[in-house]
Design a protein around this motif. Sequence first.
Motif, PDB file in Angstrom:
ATOM      1  N   UNK A  42       0.855  -1.194   0.152  1.00 18.47           N
ATOM      2  CA  UNK A  42       0.002   0.072   0.007  1.00 18.47           C
ATOM      3  C   UNK A  42       0.859   1.338   0.083  1.00 18.47           C
ATOM      4  N   UNK A  43       2.198   1.093   0.083  1.00 21.75           N
ATOM      5  CA  UNK A  43       2.794   2.406   0.079  1.00 21.75           C
ATOM      6  C   UNK A  43       3.797   2.465  -1.091  1.00 21.75           C
ATOM      7  N   UNK A  44       4.030   3.511  -1.571  1.00 18.15           N
ATOM      8  CA  UNK A  44       5.119   3.630  -2.866  1.00 18.15           C
ATOM      9  C   UNK A  44       6.635   3.639  -2.326  1.00 18.15           C
ATOM     10  N   UNK A  45       7.386   2.899  -2.996  1.00 17.99           N
ATOM     11  CA  UNK A  45       8.901   2.997  -2.693  1.00 17.99           C
ATOM     12  C   UNK A  45       9.844   3.645  -3.477  1.00 17.99           C
ATOM     13  N   UNK A  46      10.211   4.471  -2.680  1.00 17.73           N
ATOM     14  CA  UNK A  46      11.127   5.760  -3.152  1.00 17.73           C
ATOM     15  C   UNK A  46      12.451   5.969  -2.633  1.00 17.73           C
ATOM     16  N   UNK A  47      12.917   4.569  -2.130  1.00 15.68           N
ATOM     17  CA  UNK A  47      14.422   4.516  -1.753  1.00 15.68           C
ATOM     18  C   UNK A  47      15.030   3.054  -1.424  1.00 15.68           C
ATOM     19  N   UNK A  48      16.223   3.084  -1.860  1.00 15.29           N
ATOM     20  CA  UNK A  48      17.115   1.685  -1.324  1.00 15.29           C
ATOM     21  C   UNK A  48      17.777   2.257  -0.049  1.00 15.29           C
ATOM     22  N   UNK A  49      19.035   1.802   0.206  1.00 15.58           N
ATOM     23  CA  UNK A  49      19.480   2.090   1.473  1.00 15.58           C
ATOM     24  C   UNK A  49      20.690   3.327   1.186  1.00 15.58           C
ATOM     25  N   UNK A  50      21.454   2.853   0.031  1.00 17.32           N
ATOM     26  CA  UNK A  50      22.459   4.084  -0.040  1.00 17.32           C
ATOM     27  C   UNK A  50      22.065   4.981  -1.342  1.00 17.32           C
ATOM     28  N   UNK A  51      20.788   4.801  -1.654  1.00 15.73           N
ATOM     29  CA  UNK A  51      20.318   5.803  -2.920  1.00 15.73           C
ATOM     30  C   UNK A  51      18.862   6.044  -2.669  1.00 15.73           C
ATOM     31  N   UNK A  52      18.217   7.007  -3.093  1.00 15.99           N
ATOM     32  CA  UNK A  52      16.824   7.322  -3.107  1.00 15.99           C
ATOM     33  C   UNK A  52      16.484   8.082  -4.339  1.00 15.99           C
ATOM     34  N   UNK A  71      25.467   6.341   6.599  1.00 21.28           N
ATOM     35  CA  UNK A  71      25.289   5.835   4.997  1.00 21.28           C
ATOM     36  C   UNK A  71      24.217   6.719   4.286  1.00 21.28           C
ATOM     37  N   UNK A  72      23.171   7.240   4.860  1.00 20.51           N
ATOM     38  CA  UNK A  72      22.009   8.042   4.364  1.00 20.51           C
ATOM     39  C   UNK A  72      22.350   9.451   4.377  1.00 20.51           C
TER      40      UNK A  72
END
Length: 264
Positions: A42-52, A71-72
Amino acid sequence: MGPRRIVCLTEEPTETLYALGEQDRIVGISGFTVRPPVARKEKPKVSAFTSAKVGEILKLQPDFVVGFSDIQADIAAELVRNGIEVWIANHRSVDGILGYIRRLGALVGVAERANAYADELQRGLDHIAEAAARLPRRPKVYFEEWDEPLITGIRWVAELVRIAGGDDVFPERSVESLAKQRILEDASEVVRRAPDIILGSWCGKKFRPGKVAARPGWDAIPAVRDGELHEIKSPMILQPGPAALTDGVGAIAAVIRDWAVRHG
């Protein structure tokens, strides 16, 4: 009231906010989120861990973004330059996780609920520790976070192993916050420390006990000799959030309890 549109750059704020009943505030999550499963749906995915996807995050018009660790830092800096309020937590211990839950709850305006939830998690840990204190023996435990190169467990993992009734064989490395500082240059050091149990949680891929057992010289390790190589699924132990303090420590405790019964 607190912020109304929150983006979570890692899994633990998502899991925490769902646990607190504040999931309607979340407008974006990390693509690595697996807890709770409904969040992925139900939620949009907008990031990884080291990138967004900073552009996608800005389109969501968040009034608060939550991330984790140095790291972020670059992601946070770019969002701050775009006028977004960002909180980057950097907790690495069991007490730190509990404090994180309390602070996040306070920041979104539900401090009382967050404190009650943190207290509940602490009671669960206390219950596991009390049961562990009755075990006839404490095993030595090697926790492996990655295999190429070998990376030992971080502080909250070592602490949860201790709560569950075992003793981490690399306590001096667990206090190092960065993974690169926990790299084992010499794999034979594990042989010398002779763990009774090996726990593997390779972030993002399946733990392979046979591959571990086949390492040169590792057949001398009690854990390998006795077949005590176990996977702890990474989503339940490698995120510094509720999962580690519930399912994660529970899985570790079950392995240690079974070992103690066989070797007591």
